[in-house]
Design an enzyme around this catalytic site. Structure first.
Site, PDB file in Angstrom:
ATOM      1  N   TYR A 159       0.888  -1.181  -0.080  1.00 52.63           N
ATOM      2  CA  TYR A 159       0.065   0.032   0.093  1.00 52.63           C
ATOM      3  C   TYR A 159       0.953   1.465  -0.147  1.00 52.63           C
ATOM      4  O   TYR A 159       0.589   2.144  -0.826  1.00 52.63           O
ATOM      5  CB  TYR A 159      -0.928  -0.017   1.385  1.00 52.63           C
ATOM      6  CG  TYR A 159      -1.883   1.099   1.317  1.00 52.63           C
ATOM      7  CD1 TYR A 159      -2.864   1.186   0.431  1.00 52.63           C
ATOM      8  CD2 TYR A 159      -1.545   2.047   2.184  1.00 52.63           C
ATOM      9  CE1 TYR A 159      -3.908   2.051   0.557  1.00 52.63           C
ATOM     10  CE2 TYR A 159      -2.675   3.493   2.163  1.00 52.63           C
ATOM     11  CZ  TYR A 159      -3.774   3.249   1.374  1.00 52.63           C
ATOM     12  OH  TYR A 159      -4.613   4.425   1.370  1.00 52.63           O
ATOM     13  N   LYS A 163       1.159   4.054  -2.999  1.00 53.36           N
ATOM     14  CA  LYS A 163       0.968   5.334  -2.921  1.00 53.36           C
ATOM     15  C   LYS A 163       1.866   6.361  -2.975  1.00 53.36           C
ATOM     16  O   LYS A 163       1.670   7.635  -3.504  1.00 53.36           O
ATOM     17  CB  LYS A 163       0.168   5.676  -1.375  1.00 53.36           C
ATOM     18  CG  LYS A 163      -1.071   4.892  -1.121  1.00 53.36           C
ATOM     19  CD  LYS A 163      -2.190   5.628  -2.162  1.00 53.36           C
ATOM     20  CE  LYS A 163      -3.560   5.018  -1.993  1.00 53.36           C
ATOM     21  NZ  LYS A 163      -4.613   5.502  -2.802  1.00 53.36           N
TER      22      LYS A 163
END
Ligand SMILES: NC(=O)c1ccc[n+]([C@@H]2O[C@H](COP(=O)([O-])OP(=O)(O)OC[C@H]3O[C@@H](n4cnc5c(N)ncnc54)[C@H](O)[C@@H]3O)[C@@H](O)[C@H]2O)c1
Length: 252
Positions: A159, A163
């Site tokens: 994640y 990002k």
């Protein structure tokens, strides 16, 4: 230059614009779709969830789209070409955080899935919208990254990686298309009260909250307000920016 009507705040802020919002079934994406519609845009609200969630505004049309599917984006491009013929605003809000695994235990299956949705999904959206608009008119792209794209945290390596990539993809596209009327910006939400957070271990959310100077969780509408600004002509000189809406988290 603002007209007097705009200056006194009576004009709608994205009137007549065509917007595509991904991840718009719920949470941040939905709040973005609702605020853009309220401010005068026609919104194509996309999500992998198949059912129309029912929106407040008739200006929002739901469409099933998996952001990681090239063919879904091609089909949307075809529908846009056959319909409005343009996209003025793209909000890439779809995202997933299904595993907390770190570098020592993340599976390649999880890694590939998260990168496919959070990173490749943003690329495919930017590709579709910029290909339609290059040489035709202006476009504002707003990518929803995260505080975890800018600073390190515990676990969730896929994640965080995805990002972080979104932030530099935003800067790259901003610089690449700066002279061609395409603005690209990113928002870095802190802890926001959505389903994504509600299903996380409470201790994990409490840890983020304890590091948030304002000491509270944010609301999807507080992210949508930033999206509206970046999407609108009020941000006409803003490109390649990362706007943290995080209760002060990344100011530390
Ligand atoms: N909630 C937070 O604290 C927080 C913090 C930082 C960043 N973000 C980011 O904000 C964005 C929105 O998240 P949220 O908090 O509203 O989460 P959410 O889970 O409530 O909403 C995410 C939406 O994306 C949709 N989605 C998932 N995979 C998809 C796919 N392949 N194609 C299309 N749609 C898909 C989901 O169905 C859902 O409607 C995400 O990119 C997330 O990473 C959230």
């Amino acid at each position: 230059m603002l007209t007097i009507e705009e200056w006194v705040g009576t004009a709608m802020r994205v009137e007549g614009k065509v917007a595509v919002v991904t991840g718009a079934h719920r949470g941040i994406g939905r709040a973005c779709a609702e605020i853009l519609a309220r401010e005068g845009a026609q919104v194509i609200a996309c999500d992998i969830l198949a059912d129309d969630p029912g929106y407040d505004s008739a200006a929002i049309r739901f469409r099933r789209l998996d952001v990681g599917s090239e063919s879904d984006w091609q089909a949307l491009a075809g529908a846009i070409e056959a319909g409005p013929g343009r996209v003025d605003i793209l909000v890439n809000a779809a995202g997933i955080a299904p595993t907390k695994a770190g570098a020592h235990d993340v599976t390649l299956t999880d890694w590939d899935h998260i990168v496919r949705v959070n990173q490749t999904g943003v690329l495919l959206g930017m590709r579709m919208a910029s290909a339609i608009m290059l040489g035709k008119g202006s476009l504002s792209i707003v990518n929803i990254s995260s505080i975890w794209g800018q600073v390190g945290g515990t676990g969730q390596i896929a994640y965080h990686a995805s990002k972080g990539a979104v932030i530099n993809m935003t800067r790259n596209a901003a610089v690449t298309y700066a002279k061609q009327g395409i603005r690209v910006n990113a928002i870095l939400p802190g802890l926001i009260d959505t389903e994504m957070v509600r299903i996380q271990p409470p201790a994990m959310n409490a840890a983020t909250l304890s590091l948030t100077p304002m000491g509270r969780i944010g609301l999807p509408e507080e992210i949508a307000a930033g999206v509206l600004f970046l999407a609108s002509d009020e941000a006409s000189f803003v490109t390649g920016a990362t706007l943290a809406i995080d209760g002060g988290f990344t100011a530390q």
